[in-house]
Scaffold this motif. Structure first.
Motif, PDB file in Angstrom:
ATOM      1  N   ASN A   6       0.789  -1.225   0.000  1.00 29.95           N
ATOM      2  CA  ASN A   6       0.000   0.000   0.000  1.00 29.95           C
ATOM      3  C   ASN A   6       0.822   1.277   0.000  1.00 29.95           C
ATOM      4  O   ASN A   6       0.270   2.362   0.190  1.00 29.95           O
ATOM      5  CB  ASN A   6      -0.947   0.025   1.214  1.00 29.95           C
ATOM      6  N   VAL A   7       2.125   1.159  -0.193  1.00 31.85           N
ATOM      7  CA  VAL A   7       2.978   2.347  -0.217  1.00 31.85           C
ATOM      8  C   VAL A   7       3.940   2.259  -1.399  1.00 31.85           C
ATOM      9  O   VAL A   7       4.564   1.219  -1.617  1.00 31.85           O
ATOM     10  CB  VAL A   7       3.791   2.493   1.090  1.00 31.85           C
ATOM     11  N   GLU A   8       4.035   3.357  -2.132  1.00 34.90           N
ATOM     12  CA  GLU A   8       5.019   3.459  -3.210  1.00 34.90           C
ATOM     13  C   GLU A   8       5.982   4.584  -2.842  1.00 34.90           C
ATOM     14  O   GLU A   8       5.579   5.725  -2.621  1.00 34.90           O
ATOM     15  CB  GLU A   8       4.337   3.781  -4.546  1.00 34.90           C
ATOM     16  N   ILE A   9       7.281   4.248  -2.732  1.00 29.83           N
ATOM     17  CA  ILE A   9       8.288   5.219  -2.343  1.00 29.83           C
ATOM     18  C   ILE A   9       8.957   5.788  -3.592  1.00 29.83           C
ATOM     19  O   ILE A   9       9.478   5.045  -4.423  1.00 29.83           O
ATOM     20  CB  ILE A   9       9.357   4.584  -1.431  1.00 29.83           C
ATOM     21  N   THR A  10       8.928   7.097  -3.726  1.00 34.24           N
ATOM     22  CA  THR A  10       9.621   7.748  -4.832  1.00 34.24           C
ATOM     23  C   THR A  10      11.028   8.133  -4.364  1.00 34.24           C
ATOM     24  O   THR A  10      11.405   7.915  -3.216  1.00 34.24           O
ATOM     25  CB  THR A  10       8.881   9.018  -5.281  1.00 34.24           C
ATOM     26  N   GLY A  11      11.779   8.740  -5.237  1.00 36.09           N
ATOM     27  CA  GLY A  11      13.061   9.292  -4.823  1.00 36.09           C
ATOM     28  C   GLY A  11      12.843  10.433  -3.842  1.00 36.09           C
ATOM     29  O   GLY A  11      11.798  11.079  -3.832  1.00 36.09           O
TER      30      GLY A  11
END
Length: 342
Positions: free
Chosen positions: A215-220
């Motif tokens: 449920n989490v997408e980490i970007t830069g």
């Protein structure tokens, strides 16, 4: 030619006594708010400087407020800039002079800045955010009998904003509209400590490890003080949205860390013929103009700027311990209640 009270009075078309009363913040003078603002604007244009040294030597009040920003994102967040500008204007209309200082990432430098502001005549301090070295700073202000209040800080006199409750409302709305748990886009793992992630954890009730995968997408990572913050946030939101759709079959709810990320996500959806508010539901945070007047129903939350300023003006010159928590305004937008949706 030196700037004098008489030169200001001549340009403003008022008496010498009226200008003197306004510049010295006298409350028993009959000067309208419009004339007061005119006098202050002319004084600023002519370069009039208050003689703080004279006032300090004679034990007189300088009527000076130091607005101190400890938030690296002040240049990239419209609501913070709006708050500072409105606060300065209202203080000036009430007869206060203002300093504005940015804190650094060095606690010793911050302490030195506060000492210098105090020496230069600042009587009241308003902190936007929590500076490094805040414990020593508060001790200095207390010992020097300066008053202070912090916004979104941990000073003994502070105004908190409840971002977690607003985030929970946004995430719950996405879940209700889509029928599934939303995916949260965060810029960097350091934001696992953010109110957005705390709200998602509360909504789903799953261990952090499972949430991180599903449920989490980490970007830069993105530095808040970068000069092209909006452009980079847009790009990160765009790219993260594409990754989510590549990894998950037809996700229907996506929450973005801020509105700038959400705008990038909305653009990706348009490019792939997805209707926002029908095929996919989106939310941002901060309710900037580009979201508030957007043709797509993107939900968001706005900080209580006007109420915060009211409290700051009421409390900045007091010494008793003070703490209050303000709720954000949450805007839950869908096709049925979004006037800009075609």
């Amino acid at each position: 030619m030196p700037v004098t009270i008489k030169s200001i009075a001549a340009e403003a078309g008022v008496s010498y006594q009226a200008v003197s009363a306004v510049l010295n913040n006298k409350t028993n003078c009959r000067v309208s708010p419009q004339k007061r603002e005119l006098i202050l604007n002319i004084a600023k244009k002519q370069g009039y400087q208050v003689n703080f040294g004279y006032k300090l030597m004679h034990g007189r009040s300088t009527h000076t407020v130091a607005i101190v920003s400890a938030m690296r994102r002040i240049d990239s967040e419209a609501h913070i800039k709006k708050m500072v500008l409105q606060l300065i204007r209202k203080l000036n209309l009430q007869g206060f002079s203002t300093y504005f200082n940015n804190m650094t990432e060095n606690s010793d430098d911050n302490v030195r800045q506060i000492r210098e502001l105090s020496i230069r005549g600042a009587e009241h301090f308003v902190f936007i955010g929590t500076p490094l070295g805040h414990m020593e700073i508060e001790d200095i202000l207390l010992k020097s009998k300066r008053t202070f209040i912090g916004w979104n800080s941990i000073f003994s006199r502070n105004i908190n904003v409840d971002s977690e409750t607003a985030s929970y409302k946004l995430l719950s709305f996405l879940k209700k509209q889509s029928g599934e748990d939303p995916v949260l886009i965060l810029p960097g793992e350091e934001n696992f400590s953010s109110a957005r992630f705390a709200a998602l954890k509360k909504l789903i009730g799953a261990p952090r490890e499972n949430m991180s995968r599903n449920n989490v997408e980490i970007t830069g990572s993105l530095e808040w003080n970068e000069p092209d913050f909006e452009e980079k946030a847009f790009k990160l939101g765009y790219e993260a949205t594409g990754k989510i759709f590549a990894q998950k079959s037809n996700p229907r709810a996506i929450a973005y860390f801020t509105d700038n990320f959400a705008l990038g996500g909305a653009y990706w959806c348009h490019q792939h013929n997805l209707k926002i508010g029908q095929d996919v539901f989106l939310s941002g945070f901060n309710n900037i103009d580009a979201i508030r007047f957007n043709v797509d129903p993107i939900s968001s939350a706005a900080h209580p700027i006007c109420r915060s300023i009211e409290i700051i003006l009421q409390e900045m010159d007091k010494i008793e311990p003070f703490e209050t928590t303000l709720q954000l305004d949450v805007f839950l937008r869908d096709i049925n209640n979004h006037p800009f949706q075609k």
